[in-house]
Design an enzyme around this catalytic site. Sequence first.
Site, PDB file in Angstrom:
ATOM      1  CG  HIS A  18      -1.987  -1.106   1.103  1.00 44.26           C
ATOM      2  ND1 HIS A  18      -3.132  -1.007   0.354  1.00 44.26           N
ATOM      3  CD2 HIS A  18      -1.987  -2.353   1.622  1.00 44.26           C
ATOM      4  CE1 HIS A  18      -3.820  -2.140   0.444  1.00 44.26           C
ATOM      5  NE2 HIS A  18      -3.137  -2.983   1.198  1.00 44.26           N
ATOM      6  CB  THR A  19       4.407   1.926  -0.245  1.00 45.65           C
ATOM      7  OG1 THR A  19       4.719   0.692  -0.892  1.00 45.65           O
ATOM      8  CG2 THR A  19       4.589   1.759   1.255  1.00 45.65           C
ATOM      9  CD  GLU A  40      -4.955  -4.594 -13.929  1.00 40.62           C
ATOM     10  OE1 GLU A  40      -5.605  -4.530 -12.868  1.00 40.62           O
ATOM     11  OE2 GLU A  40      -4.269  -5.584 -14.246  1.00 40.62           O
ATOM     12  CG  ASP A  45       0.489  -5.666  -9.260  1.00 41.61           C
ATOM     13  OD1 ASP A  45       1.392  -5.613  -8.416  1.00 41.61           O
ATOM     14  OD2 ASP A  45      -0.706  -5.876  -8.987  1.00 41.61           O
ATOM     15  N   GLY A  85      -3.513 -12.555  -5.279  1.00 42.53           N
ATOM     16  CA  GLY A  85      -2.529 -11.566  -4.853  1.00 42.53           C
ATOM     17  C   GLY A  85      -1.180 -11.779  -5.520  1.00 42.53           C
ATOM     18  CG  LEU A  86       0.541 -15.079  -6.090  1.00 40.73           C
ATOM     19  CD1 LEU A  86       0.724 -16.576  -6.314  1.00 40.73           C
ATOM     20  CD2 LEU A  86       1.706 -14.529  -5.280  1.00 40.73           C
ATOM     21  CB  SER A  87       0.319  -9.539 -10.025  1.00 40.69           C
ATOM     22  OG  SER A  87       0.121  -8.527 -10.951  1.00 40.69           O
ATOM     23  CB  SER A  88      -3.487 -13.700 -12.513  1.00 39.90           C
ATOM     24  OG  SER A  88      -4.724 -13.095 -12.188  1.00 39.90           O
ATOM     25  CB  SER A 127      -8.891 -17.341 -21.138  1.00 41.23           C
ATOM     26  OG  SER A 127      -8.210 -17.670 -19.931  1.00 41.23           O
TER      27      SER A 127
HETATM   28  P1  ADP Z   1      -4.618 -10.759  -9.320  1.00 38.15           P
HETATM   29  O1  ADP Z   1      -4.098  -9.828 -10.357  1.00 38.15           O
HETATM   30  O2  ADP Z   1      -3.974 -10.550  -7.994  1.00 38.15           O
HETATM   31  O3  ADP Z   1      -4.560 -12.194  -9.724  1.00 38.15           O
HETATM   32  P2  ADP Z   1      -7.048  -9.382  -9.970  1.00 38.15           P
HETATM   33  O4  ADP Z   1      -8.401  -9.368  -9.367  1.00 38.15           O
HETATM   34  O5  ADP Z   1      -6.332  -8.098 -10.170  1.00 38.15           O
HETATM   35  O6  ADP Z   1      -6.158 -10.408  -9.111  1.00 38.15           O
HETATM   36  O7  ADP Z   1      -7.113 -10.060 -11.393  1.00 38.15           O
HETATM   37  C1  ADP Z   1      -7.754 -11.296 -11.608  1.00 38.15           C
HETATM   38  C2  ADP Z   1      -8.629 -11.194 -12.840  1.00 38.15           C
HETATM   39  O8  ADP Z   1      -7.803 -11.025 -14.010  1.00 38.15           O
HETATM   40  C3  ADP Z   1      -9.409 -12.451 -13.101  1.00 38.15           C
HETATM   41  O9  ADP Z   1     -10.613 -12.477 -12.361  1.00 38.15           O
HETATM   42  C4  ADP Z   1      -9.663 -12.341 -14.595  1.00 38.15           C
HETATM   43  O10 ADP Z   1     -10.717 -11.440 -14.862  1.00 38.15           O
HETATM   44  C5  ADP Z   1      -8.380 -11.705 -15.109  1.00 38.15           C
HETATM   45  N1  ADP Z   1      -7.410 -12.728 -15.564  1.00 38.15           N
HETATM   46  C6  ADP Z   1      -6.176 -12.934 -15.073  1.00 38.15           C
HETATM   47  N2  ADP Z   1      -5.546 -13.925 -15.747  1.00 38.15           N
HETATM   48  C7  ADP Z   1      -6.409 -14.360 -16.680  1.00 38.15           C
HETATM   49  C8  ADP Z   1      -6.373 -15.377 -17.693  1.00 38.15           C
HETATM   50  N3  ADP Z   1      -5.301 -16.147 -17.847  1.00 38.15           N
HETATM   51  N4  ADP Z   1      -7.447 -15.518 -18.479  1.00 38.15           N
HETATM   52  C9  ADP Z   1      -8.525 -14.737 -18.329  1.00 38.15           C
HETATM   53  N5  ADP Z   1      -8.628 -13.786 -17.406  1.00 38.15           N
HETATM   54  C10 ADP Z   1      -7.598 -13.578 -16.580  1.00 38.15           C
HETATM   55 MG    MG Z   2      -4.303  -7.697 -10.411  1.00 41.69          MG
END
Ligand code: ADP
Ligand code: MG
Length: 368
Positions: free
Chosen positions: A31-32, A155, A167, A119-122, A64
Amino acid sequence: MQPMQSFQQIFGTVPTVEAEAPGRVNLIGEHTDYNGGFVLPMPIPRTCRVQLRLRNDDRVHVWSANQGGSVREYRLGQEEPLADWLDYVQGCTTVLRKLGHPLSGFEVHIASEVPLGSGLSSSAALDIALLRALRSAFGIPISDLDLARLGQRVENEFVGARVGIMDPLVASVGRPGHALFVDTRDLTCRQIPFPERGEIVVLDSGVRHRHSAGDYNTRRSECEEACRRLGISQLRDMTPKDLDRIEALPEPFRRRARHVVTENQRVLGAVAALEAGDLSALGRLFDDSHVSQRDDYQVSVPEIEVLVALAHVESGVWGCRLTGGGFGGSILVLTQAGQGEAIGRRIAEAYGRNTGRQIVPLVVGRSA
Ligand code: ADP
Ligand code: MG
């Protein structure tokens, strides 16, 4: 993840461009980033992989592996937020078009090893992997740093998530096995090799608070209000010398500001500890950061506290903390190299007995 179907199985042809980008774990500096401060994320050895083939029309077809189901479709120039995962893809084409880069339609296959919403920034792994694929498919002259800025705009402006630069930045410029020290005020970065002697274990609690996005935005607003009361533009402008002024604030602004100011100092301490290879000092900073997140920023939840308590029982652990935005999500544990897997497994088993939740530890280190 659904049973994996290949690009060819989905689209009946082969891809011409491939790109990937990693998820990340934030070692310290929570949160910085939206307060103009310091962060210290590290890429994890899990990536989002994107395969793409251009079309001759203006249609985008997206599949996906992580969402299953059917191929989704939209037309360039007609992107509309839908409040679902397609927004990340639509956001990428929107920001590139807004910058004046002419695009054609394409087919895209997405498959990520980064767990979604842990929380691993997918999401940044997806943004950056797709932007990289589009950069190479269309020959767009854009630097890795600018690609990260675009990922943030995807985002902020399209998905509607008020995330900071951390991220997308680490997904774009991070190096495996290196922590990335970032001053989020001017985006200066430094790559710091993670010490060979140490290892990070990441354990996802499997819990995601229902109101986490709203609570995150509340914290941001509380920081803005703290700044207004202190007459400064960002909490980054405060140092430990100013803690007296912060103590005079009413709650909850006092706690929020105190967390941000002390956390910035802990990031600087962590950089020094990493560079000196002093893993006990790093572990103590992780522990202090956790207490500050729990008591001052108030972003922990009971399941995270169970994980942290279980980690503290283990010998060979230098420290641990909640990582990511909080309200659920993951913890990280600093262990001696070679011990992370066994320690992570024992914590996961005990957590399973306590909560009934099955979790799989992820080990991140110098060689990963
Ligand atoms: P985090 O980034 O920490 O994983 P977020 O809520 O910021 O959590 O992002 C998760 C969202 O990103 C998922 O709910 C989805 O909408 C999208 N997302 C991430 N990776 C994929 C993927 N491989 N295919 C489709 N959507 C994805
Ligand atoms: Mg995210």
